[in-house]
Design an enzyme around this catalytic site. Structure first.
Site, PDB file in Angstrom:
ATOM      1  CE  LYS A 279      -4.278  -2.010   1.615  1.00 20.34           C
ATOM      2  NZ  LYS A 279      -5.326  -2.096   2.662  1.00 20.34           N
ATOM      3  NE  ARG A 314      -7.501  -8.656   0.405  1.00 20.28           N
ATOM      4  CZ  ARG A 314      -7.177  -7.824  -0.572  1.00 20.28           C
ATOM      5  NH1 ARG A 314      -6.221  -6.910  -0.366  1.00 20.28           N
ATOM      6  NH2 ARG A 314      -7.778  -7.887  -1.750  1.00 20.28           N
TER       7      ARG A 314
END
Length: 332
Positions: A279, A314
């Site tokens: 991210k 994840r």
């Protein structure tokens, strides 16, 4: 006044007398941080924590779709989209995606999260028929070749229904069941395990100057409300996973606050999923502009989450994460 209790998590085989096990794991705590919206935070011993709170914090989490939630799991990301922020367009055929799924399972992913709509900042809405066309054939193909738990990453009831019929065993809604009013009732009707995530806004606007009164407590309260909503529909809390939604409507500082305080979310009595892989804040803090070169930073944050008792990571980089997890477990 609501009082919140964040376990100050520790590890090690030698525990002080009175230490409390965290969520059935090989982690424990002797003190908690006591928080509220009206008083200064304080650290108190477990003896000063209400028994009902300690019971929630300590009890082992029930299996989700047959997976033991008292040990860490890797959820591999597999996006059947042309525009996802990191792997968009990579899995542009059923064969390519199925091969990638088999590879992830071979690398120790126990869950595969299949998405047909990008939720990156600024992503456009995908019509339901198109999202089903992207995901249903892929789920069917994966189920023919592996016994991994398949998660459908969607906000839409019709997509979830198609995925469930194709063999998915978990519904992962990034909107926290606020987007489609038909999705939560469907999950309750069929008894589907779910993951409820926090997101401020939606992908088109979530990074437009996000603001909170108190990001940690605001996210906690949202997740608590949604868990109670799902329970009222008939879902058992043992079927619910929570996700604080790192990077979804949060600044770098918001993300850092949530990551430092992840253990608070054990107070919800549900397994915690952490999604930080590749991210933007990983790139900003780690000084890496290439999304596919952010595995080291992603793994560092993931292991910090595991140290606070997170049950599911994840990730895009399954093999690298699995190697790190094995070494992390061995030295602890």
């Amino acid at each position: 006044m609501t009082t919140y209790y964040r376990p100050l998590v520790q590890s090690g085989a030698r525990r002080p007398e009175g230490a409390v096990t965290l969520a059935g794991q090989a982690l424990w705590f002797t003190h908690v941080e006591r928080l509220s919206r009206t008083e200064n935070a304080s650290v108190v011993a477990v003896q000063d924590v209400p028994d009902e709170i300690l019971a929630i914090l300590s009890r082992p989490r029930a299996p989700i779709a047959g997976l033991d939630m008292n040990c860490p799991h890797i959820m591999g990301i597999l996006n059947a989209t042309p525009d996802s922020f990191s792997d968009g367009g990579v899995h542009n055929s059923v064969q390519t995606a199925r091969d990638a799924a088999e590879q992830m399972v071979g690398q120790d992913a126990t869950i595969l999260d299949i998405g047909g709509e990008s939720t990156r900042p600024g992503a456009a809405f995908v019509p339901e028929d198109e999202e089903i066309a992207r995901t249903k054939p892929l789920i069917q193909a994966i189920c023919e070749r592996t016994k991994a738990l398949i998660s459908i990453d969607t906000r839409k009831a019709s997509v979830a229904k198609a995925a469930w019929q194709a063999g998915a065993g978990l519904i992962n809604d990034v909107s926290g069941f606020t987007f489609d009013p038909d999705l939560a009732p469907f999950c309750a009707e069929v008894g589907a395990p779910v993951c409820v995530m926090h997101m401020q806004g939606d992908p088109t606007n979530m990074q437009d100057d996000p603001r909170y009164n108190d990001v940690l407590l605001d996210v906690y309260d949202f997740l608590n409300d949604q868990v109670q909503y799902l329970e009222a529909l008939g879902l058992n809390r043992n079927q619910i996973i929570v996700d604080p939604g790192i990077g979804f409507g949060k600044s770098v500082d918001h993300n850092a606050t949530l990551l430092r305080n992840l253990s608070l979310f054990h107070g919800l009595g549900c397994p915690i999923l952490l999604g930080v892989s590749r991210k933007g804040f990983i790139g900003q803090i780690g000084k890496e502009t290439r999304k596919d070169a952010r595995a080291p930073g992603s793994i560092a944050v993931g292991l910090a989450g595991l140290a606070q008792g997170v049950q599911i990571l994840r990730v895009h980089d399954v093999a690298e994460t699995a190697q790190a997890l094995r070494l992390w477990a061995a030295v602890r």
